[in-house]
Design an enzyme around this catalytic site. Sequence first.
Site, PDB file in Angstrom:
ATOM      1  N   LYS A   5      -6.034   0.420  -6.875  1.00  0.00           N
ATOM      2  CA  LYS A   5      -6.773  -0.474  -6.085  1.00  0.00           C
ATOM      3  C   LYS A   5      -8.162  -0.652  -6.782  1.00  0.00           C
ATOM      4  O   LYS A   5      -8.749  -1.906  -6.668  1.00  0.00           O
ATOM      5  CB  LYS A   5      -7.213   0.319  -4.555  1.00  0.00           C
ATOM      6  CG  LYS A   5      -5.817   0.280  -3.695  1.00  0.00           C
ATOM      7  CD  LYS A   5      -6.044   1.156  -2.520  1.00  0.00           C
ATOM      8  CE  LYS A   5      -4.953   1.160  -1.602  1.00  0.00           C
ATOM      9  NZ  LYS A   5      -4.941   2.414  -0.457  1.00  0.00           N
ATOM     10  N   GLN A  10      -9.043   6.788   2.070  1.00  0.00           N
ATOM     11  CA  GLN A  10      -7.592   6.872   1.829  1.00  0.00           C
ATOM     12  C   GLN A  10      -6.747   8.063   2.492  1.00  0.00           C
ATOM     13  O   GLN A  10      -7.648   9.235   2.700  1.00  0.00           O
ATOM     14  CB  GLN A  10      -7.251   7.282   0.235  1.00  0.00           C
ATOM     15  CG  GLN A  10      -5.735   7.237  -0.437  1.00  0.00           C
ATOM     16  CD  GLN A  10      -5.400   5.765  -0.382  1.00  0.00           C
ATOM     17  OE1 GLN A  10      -5.857   4.617  -0.253  1.00  0.00           O
ATOM     18  NE2 GLN A  10      -3.965   5.799  -0.381  1.00  0.00           N
ATOM     19  N   ASP A  53      -8.800  -1.707   5.987  1.00  0.00           N
ATOM     20  CA  ASP A  53      -7.354  -1.257   6.107  1.00  0.00           C
ATOM     21  C   ASP A  53      -6.975  -1.702   7.538  1.00  0.00           C
ATOM     22  O   ASP A  53      -5.619  -1.372   7.916  1.00  0.00           O
ATOM     23  CB  ASP A  53      -7.601   0.468   6.221  1.00  0.00           C
ATOM     24  CG  ASP A  53      -6.914   1.111   4.952  1.00  0.00           C
ATOM     25  OD1 ASP A  53      -5.984   0.536   4.410  1.00  0.00           O
ATOM     26  OD2 ASP A  53      -7.521   2.347   4.765  1.00  0.00           O
TER      27      ASP A  53
HETATM   28  N1  GUN Z   1      -2.526   5.840   2.286  1.00  0.00           N
HETATM   29  C1  GUN Z   1      -1.149   4.933   2.104  1.00  0.00           C
HETATM   30  N2  GUN Z   1      -1.244   3.874   2.254  1.00  0.00           N
HETATM   31  C2  GUN Z   1      -2.655   3.581   2.678  1.00  0.00           C
HETATM   32  C3  GUN Z   1      -3.370   2.594   3.230  1.00  0.00           C
HETATM   33  O1  GUN Z   1      -2.827   1.430   3.066  1.00  0.00           O
HETATM   34  N3  GUN Z   1      -4.647   2.878   3.374  1.00  0.00           N
HETATM   35  C4  GUN Z   1      -5.193   3.960   3.387  1.00  0.00           C
HETATM   36  N4  GUN Z   1      -6.351   4.331   3.608  1.00  0.00           N
HETATM   37  N5  GUN Z   1      -4.418   5.077   3.144  1.00  0.00           N
HETATM   38  C5  GUN Z   1      -3.254   4.977   2.723  1.00  0.00           C
END
Ligand code: GUN
Length: 286
Positions: free
Chosen positions: A53, A97, A120
Site C-alpha cells: 500500500k 490494518q 477503508d
Molecule cells: N486487512 C485485510 N484487508 C484490509 C483492508 O482492506 N483494510 C484494513 N485496514 N485491514 C485489512
Amino acid sequence: MTAKILDGKALAAAIRNELAGEVESLVGKGVTPGLAVVLVGDDPASAIYVRNKGRAAEKLGVTAEIHRLPGDTTQSEVLALVDRLNRDSAVDGFIVQVPLPEQIDPIVVQDAISPAKDVDGFTPENIGLLAQGRPRFVAATPLGCMRLVAESGVELAGKNAVVVGRSNIVGKPMAMLLTNAHATVTVCHSRTQNLGGVVGSADVVIAAVGRAEMIRGEWIKPGAVVIDVGINRTAEGKLVGDVEFAAAVERAGAITPVPGGVGPMTIVSLLANTVVAAQLRAKPSG
Ligand code: GUN
C-alpha cells in the site's frame, strides 16, 4: 467454454493512470494527497499488504506515512495515534490494518476514526451511507470487486449474485454494493445449507471465505462471473484462491485469477478513496 480471465493487474494499472492525472491536478492546487497506515504487531501477511500500500501510494505521488507499532502496543496508545491522525491536516485519509493484536478491540478503534478520513470505509457512518445507497468511502476490496464485475461486461440488474462470506470488511459491504446495483443478492456463510446449490444459482459469485479452493468448480453455473477474493497458501507453498480455479475456469464466463485478480484492485481502490478525500480537502464545499 473457457472463461475470460479478469486481469486485475492490468485494470489496476489503467485506474492508476487515471488517478495520476487527478493527483497531478490536486498538486497543482497545492494539495498533495496524504495517506497514513497504522500497522500494529508483526503479522507477516499484514506487513506485506502494508508495504505494498505504501509503495503504491508513493508511486502515484500520494504521501504515505506508515506507523509500525510493536505487538504489545496498548489500545489507548493506538487510540492516541488515531486521535492525532484525525487532527493532522496533512493526512487526508488513514487506515488501521486488521487483524489487530488481541488486546486491541478493532471495533473501538474503528469507532474512533473520523468518518471523513476513513478511506477503508469501515466506520459505522460510511457503512450506513453505503447501506442507504449514497456511498462516500467504500471498503477497498468490495469496491475493487465491483470494478472487476463491470469489466466482465455483465449487467447486474435483475441477476442473481451470491456472496460467500459475511465479514464486515468484504462480504457485508459487497452485498450492499450488489443490492444497490439492483442484483438479487444471497449471502452465504458457515451455516448455509446446500452451499453448492446456492452457488449454482448465481450469475455472479463473490468468494470471500478464506479457505483454499472451497468453492468447487462443478458448482459454477455455466457462463457465471466468478470473483475470487481469497488468497490462501497451500501446504506446498502455492497461492490459491477460495475457488477451485482449474475446474471453474472451464465453466465460468469470466473469472479472476489468484494472484493478479482482486489483490491489485484492493490497493488501487484504497488510493482512489484517498484521492477523493484529498479532493474534498481541496474543495470542501464541492
Ligand atoms: N486487512 C485485510 N484487508 C484490509 C483492508 O482492506 N483494510 C484494513 N485496514 N485491514 C485489512
